[in-house]
Design an enzyme around this catalytic site. Structure first.
Site, PDB file in Angstrom:
ATOM      1  N   ASP A 153      10.700 -14.524 -58.895  1.00 37.39           N
ATOM      2  CA  ASP A 153      10.374 -15.359 -57.860  1.00 37.39           C
ATOM      3  C   ASP A 153      10.207 -16.666 -58.181  1.00 37.39           C
ATOM      4  O   ASP A 153       9.871 -17.686 -57.118  1.00 37.39           O
ATOM      5  CB  ASP A 153       8.732 -15.084 -57.617  1.00 37.39           C
ATOM      6  N   ARG A 197       7.588 -12.919 -53.120  1.00 36.57           N
ATOM      7  CA  ARG A 197       6.119 -13.094 -52.743  1.00 36.57           C
ATOM      8  C   ARG A 197       5.633 -14.172 -51.760  1.00 36.57           C
ATOM      9  O   ARG A 197       6.157 -14.625 -50.963  1.00 36.57           O
ATOM     10  CB  ARG A 197       5.429 -12.788 -54.048  1.00 36.57           C
ATOM     11  N   GLU A 248       9.948 -12.844 -47.897  1.00 34.34           N
ATOM     12  CA  GLU A 248       9.168 -11.504 -47.568  1.00 34.34           C
ATOM     13  C   GLU A 248       7.738 -12.257 -47.184  1.00 34.34           C
ATOM     14  O   GLU A 248       6.946 -11.499 -46.385  1.00 34.34           O
ATOM     15  CB  GLU A 248       9.286 -10.829 -48.625  1.00 34.34           C
ATOM     16  N   ARG A 301      16.635  -7.490 -57.968  1.00 34.84           N
ATOM     17  CA  ARG A 301      15.927  -7.444 -59.283  1.00 34.84           C
ATOM     18  C   ARG A 301      16.957  -6.598 -60.127  1.00 34.84           C
ATOM     19  O   ARG A 301      16.598  -6.550 -61.407  1.00 34.84           O
ATOM     20  CB  ARG A 301      14.551  -6.615 -59.206  1.00 34.84           C
TER      21      ARG A 301
HETATM   22  O1  F6P Z   1       7.275 -10.247 -58.744  1.00 33.91           O
HETATM   23  C1  F6P Z   1       8.395  -9.691 -58.400  1.00 33.91           C
HETATM   24  C2  F6P Z   1       8.788  -8.866 -56.838  1.00 33.91           C
HETATM   25  O2  F6P Z   1      10.026  -8.417 -56.967  1.00 33.91           O
HETATM   26  C3  F6P Z   1       8.119  -9.822 -55.749  1.00 33.91           C
HETATM   27  O3  F6P Z   1       9.369 -10.639 -55.194  1.00 33.91           O
HETATM   28  C4  F6P Z   1       8.017  -8.629 -54.999  1.00 33.91           C
HETATM   29  O4  F6P Z   1       7.252  -9.083 -53.988  1.00 33.91           O
HETATM   30  C5  F6P Z   1       7.332  -7.530 -55.859  1.00 33.91           C
HETATM   31  O5  F6P Z   1       7.861  -7.966 -57.204  1.00 33.91           O
HETATM   32  C6  F6P Z   1       7.496  -6.216 -55.732  1.00 33.91           C
HETATM   33  O6  F6P Z   1       6.772  -5.377 -56.604  1.00 33.91           O
HETATM   34  P1  F6P Z   1       7.078  -3.916 -56.505  1.00 33.91           P
HETATM   35  O7  F6P Z   1       8.100  -3.484 -57.498  1.00 33.91           O
HETATM   36  O8  F6P Z   1       5.948  -3.134 -57.274  1.00 33.91           O
HETATM   37  O9  F6P Z   1       7.354  -3.438 -55.552  1.00 33.91           O
END
Ligand code: F6P
Length: 400
Positions: A153, A197, A248, A301
């Site tokens: 992020d 986020r 998002e 990711r």
């Molecule tokens: O903070 C990293 C992130 O990938 C954000 O961009 C996203 O909103 C969140 O984590 C998603 O989290 P999870 O893996 O718990 O769905």
């Protein structure tokens, strides 16, 4: 009352023992940091290192492995983290399932006891804002921590960039490139939603790098009519497709972010996602143009870290060990310009670094004729009120 570390000062000539963990959502580059931590600690300082599994959970449950050079050999290019991670392991509010209901316990005393029992001199905590907030509180209990900032992020306060962001940017940009070709062939409006986020760094930069036509970020609530005007203007110019990149956390003016799910056991329970479906329906309604949605989600990711993230992670990991060797705990390793430095961890904890409205990226987007979902006048108004808020906040900080 939370238990404090019972300090037994070691003579400095004795080699130190460090723990390391990765907390929060994963990102490419975590293994590069771990490798640099272990190699620097052993080669330069003859330290011994253990790695806790799944973030602070491993420290509470005493679940760890010993890390020698062999354990980190060959991991530089690997995505994810060899230690595992968790974004639901706040030591002060740790969830436990009891009779199908979660209860929350302060388990920081167990963590402190394990730290003492293992004879640790310090801990390197690699994580995002949640991990740093918990780390800052654990420092107050006497645990010696150096923080290393990660996240796709790029929203951690105090550092110009987190590692993991560049890899996510490259993946998102590749996706925008690929969507571009099919958008052109089918004359469609294509919306690509990216994570990030409450910060628009990933959407803004991948939108710029991928040549998006409209970029919508959480910091600038959009006006659907402006978005449609841009699409229609392109059509009038004979460009019968449009690419929209949306973060998002973006929302329409006067509207709300779209919450995909709530994970009550996580310190920040809200998981965002799905705003692009709402926007697509509105665009189709107002323009009658076929509009499709691609949500990249966790794809950004994953995968191998870019060269930039490998380098940044390696620099961060080495610096974290040097700080520990120098007894400089309670600090967060950061990137300032081209230099790796450190700041007090408490200065960064609990703060989110969103895209400032005077960011050069925003100015460049405007110069290139990219729509940010609002008129130039409205953007100026938003920037002026954001600047005023900052002045007020600064004034409050000075007077307190
Ligand atoms: O903070 C990293 C992130 O990938 C954000 O961009 C996203 O909103 C969140 O984590 C998603 O989290 P999870 O893996 O718990 O769905």
């Amino acid at each position: 009352m939370a238990r404090q570390v019972n300090k037994v000062d070691k003579p400095r000539e004795e080699s130190l023992k460090l723990g390391v963990l990765t907390g929060g959502g994963d990102c490419p580059g975590l293994n590069a940091v771990l490798r640099a931590v272990v190699k620097t600690a052993i080669n330069d300082f003859d330290m011994s290192i253990i790695g806790f599994r799944d973030g602070y959970e491993g420290m509470i449950l005493n679940n760890y492995i010993s890390l020698d050079k062999r354990a980190v050999s060959g991991i530089l290019t690997l995505g994810g983290t060899i230690l595992g991670t968790s974004n639901q392991a706040d030591p002060f509010n740790f969830p436990i399932l009891q009779k199908e209901e979660y209860i929350y316990l302060d388990r920081s005393s167990e963590l402190v006891a394990n730290y003492e029992r293992l004879g640790l001199d310090g801990l390197i905590a690699i994580g995002g804002d949640g991990t740093m907030a918990a780390s800052a509180r654990l420092c107050e209990l006497g645990i010696n921590i150096v923080g290393v900032p990660k996240t796709i992020d790029n929203d951690l306060f105090g550092t110009d960039q987190t590692f993991g962001f560049d890899s996510a940017l490259v993946t998102a940009t590749e996706a925008v490139d690929k969507i571009h070709t099919t958008a052109q062939s089918h004359h469609r409006v294509m919306i690509i939603e990216v994570m990030g986020r409450y910060a628009g760094w990933l959407a803004l930069t991948s939108g710029l790098a991928g040549g998006g036509d409209i970029i919508l970020i959480p910091e600038i609530p959009y006006d659907v009519a402006e978005v449609c005007d841009k699409i229609k203007e392109r059509n009038r110019q004979g460009k019968n497709f449009s690419i929209i990149i949306i973060g998002e956390g973006a929302k329409p003016e006067g509207g709300d972010m779209v919450v995909k799910r709530r994970i009550e056991t996580s310190p920040d329970a809200i998981r965002l996602g799905g705003i692009s479906h709402q926007l697509a329906a509105q665009i189709e309604g107002l323009t009658r143009l076929e509009t499709r949605v691609t949500i990249l989600g966790h794809l950004v990711r994953g995968g191998s870290p870019t060269a930039y993230d490998r380098l940044l992670g390696t620099r961060f990991g080495s610096e974290a060990v040097r700080l520990a060797a120098d007894n400089q705990f309670g600090r967060l390793v950061v990137l300032k310009g081209a230099d790796v430095k450190s700041i007090p961890m408490a200065d960064a904890a609990g703060k989110v670094r969103t895209v400032p409205l005077n960011s050069p990226y925003i100015a460049i987007a405007q110069s290139l004729g990219i729509s940010l979902g609002v008129s130039a006048e409205r953007l100026e108004e938003l920037a002026a009120s954001a600047a005023k808020e900052n002045v007020n906040r600064d004034a409050e900080e000075i007077s307190s």
